[in-house]
Design a protein around this motif. Structure first.
Motif, PDB file in Angstrom:
ATOM      1  N   ALA A   9       0.832  -1.210   0.000  1.00  0.00           N
ATOM      2  CA  ALA A   9       0.000   0.000   0.000  1.00  0.00           C
ATOM      3  C   ALA A   9       0.863   1.254   0.000  1.00  0.00           C
ATOM      4  CB  ALA A   9      -0.924  -0.016   1.219  1.00  0.00           C
ATOM      5  N   TYR A  10       1.935   1.241   0.765  1.00  0.00           N
ATOM      6  CA  TYR A  10       2.840   2.401   0.791  1.00  0.00           C
ATOM      7  C   TYR A  10       3.458   2.639  -0.586  1.00  0.00           C
ATOM      8  CZ  TYR A  10       6.884   5.306   1.829  1.00  0.00           C
ATOM      9  OH  TYR A  10       7.818   6.307   1.813  1.00  0.00           O
ATOM     10  N   ASN A  11       3.919   1.572  -1.237  1.00  0.00           N
ATOM     11  CA  ASN A  11       4.530   1.733  -2.557  1.00  0.00           C
ATOM     12  C   ASN A  11       3.518   2.231  -3.587  1.00  0.00           C
ATOM     13  OD1 ASN A  11       6.903   0.901  -1.448  1.00  0.00           O
ATOM     14  ND2 ASN A  11       7.152  -0.917  -2.709  1.00  0.00           N
ATOM     15  N   LEU A  12       2.261   1.805  -3.452  1.00  0.00           N
ATOM     16  CA  LEU A  12       1.215   2.331  -4.334  1.00  0.00           C
ATOM     17  C   LEU A  12       1.002   3.818  -4.079  1.00  0.00           C
ATOM     18  CD1 LEU A  12      -1.439  -0.531  -4.393  1.00  0.00           C
ATOM     19  CD2 LEU A  12      -0.348   0.501  -6.395  1.00  0.00           C
ATOM     20  N   GLY A  13       1.033   4.197  -2.804  1.00  0.00           N
ATOM     21  CA  GLY A  13       0.901   5.616  -2.476  1.00  0.00           C
ATOM     22  C   GLY A  13       1.995   6.443  -3.127  1.00  0.00           C
ATOM     23  N   VAL A  14       3.236   5.954  -3.052  1.00  0.00           N
ATOM     24  CA  VAL A  14       4.360   6.654  -3.678  1.00  0.00           C
ATOM     25  C   VAL A  14       4.159   6.725  -5.189  1.00  0.00           C
ATOM     26  CG1 VAL A  14       6.839   6.563  -4.132  1.00  0.00           C
ATOM     27  CG2 VAL A  14       5.970   6.024  -1.844  1.00  0.00           C
ATOM     28  N   LYS A  73      -5.708   9.249  -4.656  1.00  0.00           N
ATOM     29  CA  LYS A  73      -5.351   7.828  -4.613  1.00  0.00           C
ATOM     30  C   LYS A  73      -4.161   7.604  -3.686  1.00  0.00           C
ATOM     31  CE  LYS A  73      -6.942   5.775  -8.958  1.00  0.00           C
ATOM     32  NZ  LYS A  73      -6.512   5.056 -10.185  1.00  0.00           N
ATOM     33  N   ALA A  74      -3.188   8.493  -3.759  1.00  0.00           N
ATOM     34  CA  ALA A  74      -2.014   8.369  -2.899  1.00  0.00           C
ATOM     35  C   ALA A  74      -2.419   8.400  -1.430  1.00  0.00           C
ATOM     36  CB  ALA A  74      -1.022   9.487  -3.196  1.00  0.00           C
ATOM     37  N   LYS A  75      -3.291   9.343  -1.062  1.00  0.00           N
ATOM     38  CA  LYS A  75      -3.738   9.444   0.326  1.00  0.00           C
ATOM     39  C   LYS A  75      -4.455   8.179   0.774  1.00  0.00           C
ATOM     40  CE  LYS A  75      -4.313  14.479   0.588  1.00  0.00           C
ATOM     41  NZ  LYS A  75      -5.295  15.583   0.700  1.00  0.00           N
ATOM     42  N   ARG A  85       4.285  10.481   5.036  1.00  0.00           N
ATOM     43  CA  ARG A  85       3.831  10.926   3.702  1.00  0.00           C
ATOM     44  C   ARG A  85       2.470  11.599   3.799  1.00  0.00           C
ATOM     45  NH1 ARG A  85       7.020  10.555  -1.210  1.00  0.00           N
ATOM     46  NH2 ARG A  85       8.438   8.810  -0.957  1.00  0.00           N
ATOM     47  N   LEU A  86       1.589  11.073   4.626  1.00  0.00           N
ATOM     48  CA  LEU A  86       0.270  11.683   4.799  1.00  0.00           C
ATOM     49  C   LEU A  86       0.388  13.083   5.351  1.00  0.00           C
ATOM     50  CD1 LEU A  86      -1.996   8.798   6.184  1.00  0.00           C
ATOM     51  CD2 LEU A  86      -2.405  10.152   4.120  1.00  0.00           C
ATOM     52  N   MET A  87       1.244  13.266   6.330  1.00  0.00           N
ATOM     53  CA  MET A  87       1.454  14.592   6.915  1.00  0.00           C
ATOM     54  C   MET A  87       1.980  15.560   5.865  1.00  0.00           C
ATOM     55  SD  MET A  87       3.090  13.728  10.660  1.00  0.00           S
ATOM     56  CE  MET A  87       3.523  15.444  10.880  1.00  0.00           C
ATOM     57  N   ASN A  88       2.895  15.089   5.022  1.00  0.00           N
ATOM     58  CA  ASN A  88       3.471  15.969   3.988  1.00  0.00           C
ATOM     59  C   ASN A  88       2.451  16.350   2.931  1.00  0.00           C
ATOM     60  OD1 ASN A  88       5.960  15.878   5.252  1.00  0.00           O
ATOM     61  ND2 ASN A  88       6.734  14.205   3.988  1.00  0.00           N
TER      62      ASN A  88
END
Length: 354
Positions: free
Chosen positions: A315-320, A330-332, A349-352
């Motif tokens: 899921a993290y790699n999909l977000g990136v 979609k990233a969020k 990443r969410l915070m950024n």
């Protein structure tokens, strides 16, 4: 009477042994510790925890040492642990029920802590560790139980913390090479040798051994998926991308339900695209596809080797991936999915993005 002995071989384990024995003593009736030449306080610690301690002259043969230790047990069942392991979970009611059924060998879940990309991660594998009386080991290193008995998974989880010790890797490589001199076509030994080389960052040597193992090992072996995945990781680090294409093509069907295989495939496509973006741009959608398959397999509860390949890591790699293409919604969504597992990089990443 249903009884279990803990059977161990140890050497200079004063930093680990107390934690190990404290985690397991309420589940066993007897503790057998065979010491192969400690010069620290290992034997004293074992005695303080109620162990019966025997001395054994080390002969560069793990199976011989384990078989000696097993002869000292007086129980119907024997639990095999190393000093750098500890019990995380033991469902006593279910374990006792399984032990009362037909004779079998118990496979338990070993969770291995390791560092990858400067992050602490965990892998898991099921290994035969709960043995009925009369079993013997074979193999000077990475020894295996020799038996035709059925092997059942038991609800026992064990944490192993010792993979960072490079001094053991050097010792293990010497013994593995000795084994190969007498059995050069042993795919399992080639596989274990490759893992040791990879741990020491000897990538060319690791690749050669993985290649031999890949050619020799039957795809039905329990460690085959781990072999293929680690072979691909090694080839990626060496930038031998066209060798990876060949393996991915061969394994797409046999390993289609493995989160780990699909995860490393996504990582491969990413590295391949970045190696020459203009030339390889058509492969970009395959990155997304691989990680979406990982998530789908995780939802189907397909077993992972590295924990997270079917959930928070994918899921993290999909977000990136989506953030890179400015698809922020979609990233969020995928960062949130990853963050549900308390994965710190996803939270950052969410915070950024906010």
């Amino acid at each position: 009477m249903l009884n279990i002995s803990l059977v161990m071989i140890v050497k200079n384990e004063e930093n680990n042994l107390a934690t190990c024995l404290s985690s397991v003593n309420k589940f066993v009736d007897e503790i057998i510790v065979v010491d192969t030449g400690s010069i620290d306080n290992t034997k004293e610690i074992a005695v303080r925890h109620g162990a019966i301690v025997y001395d054994y002259e080390w002969s560069n043969d793990f199976a011989a040492a384990r078989n000696f230790a097993l002869t000292k047990s007086t129980s119907r069942w024997n639990l095999i642990l190393d000093a750098d392991e500890q019990i995380l979970r033991w469902d006593k009611e279910k374990v006792d029920s399984l032990l009362l059924k037909e004779q079998s060998i118990g496979k338990v879940c070993i969770k291995n802590k390791f560092v990858q990309n400067n992050e602490e991660r965990y892998s898991q594998t099921y290994i035969s560790r709960l043995l009925p009386k009369g079993m013997v080991y074979q193999g000077k290193i990475h020894e295996q139980v020799v038996s035709d008995l059925p092997r059942l998974e038991f609800p026992i989880e064990i944490l192993h913390t010792g993979y960072s010790e490079t001094d053991k890797s050097k010792r293990n490589i010497a013994i593995l090479n000795e084994e190969l001199r007498s059995d050069s076509n042993n795919g399992y030994i080639h596989y274990q040798l490759a893992r040791q080389y990879k741990k020491m960052d000897l990538l060319e040597e690791a690749e050669a051994s993985f290649r031999e193992a890949y050619l020799q090992v039957n795809s039905l072996e329990g460690y085959f998926t781990d072999l293929v995945v680690n072979y691909i990781y090694t080839l990626i680090e060496l930038k031998k991308f066209y060798s990876v294409f060949e393996i991915v093509d061969q394994m797409n069907v046999p390993l289609r339900n493995s989160p780990d295989f699909n995860f490393v495939t996504g990582l491969f496509y990413m590295h391949f695209v970045l190696s020459d973006t203009e030339e390889n741009i058509d492969f970009i959608p395959l990155i997304e596809r691989a990680y979406l398959i990982c998530i789908a397999l995780g939802e189907q509860q397909q077993r992972e080797i590295v924990i997270g390949t079917g959930s928070f890591l994918a899921a993290y790699n999909l977000g990136v991936y989506y953030e890179m293409f400015n698809q922020k919604d979609k990233a969020k969504n995928y960062y949130k999915l990853s963050a549900k597992y308390n994965y710190a990089p996803a939270k950052l990443r969410l915070m950024n993005l906010k």
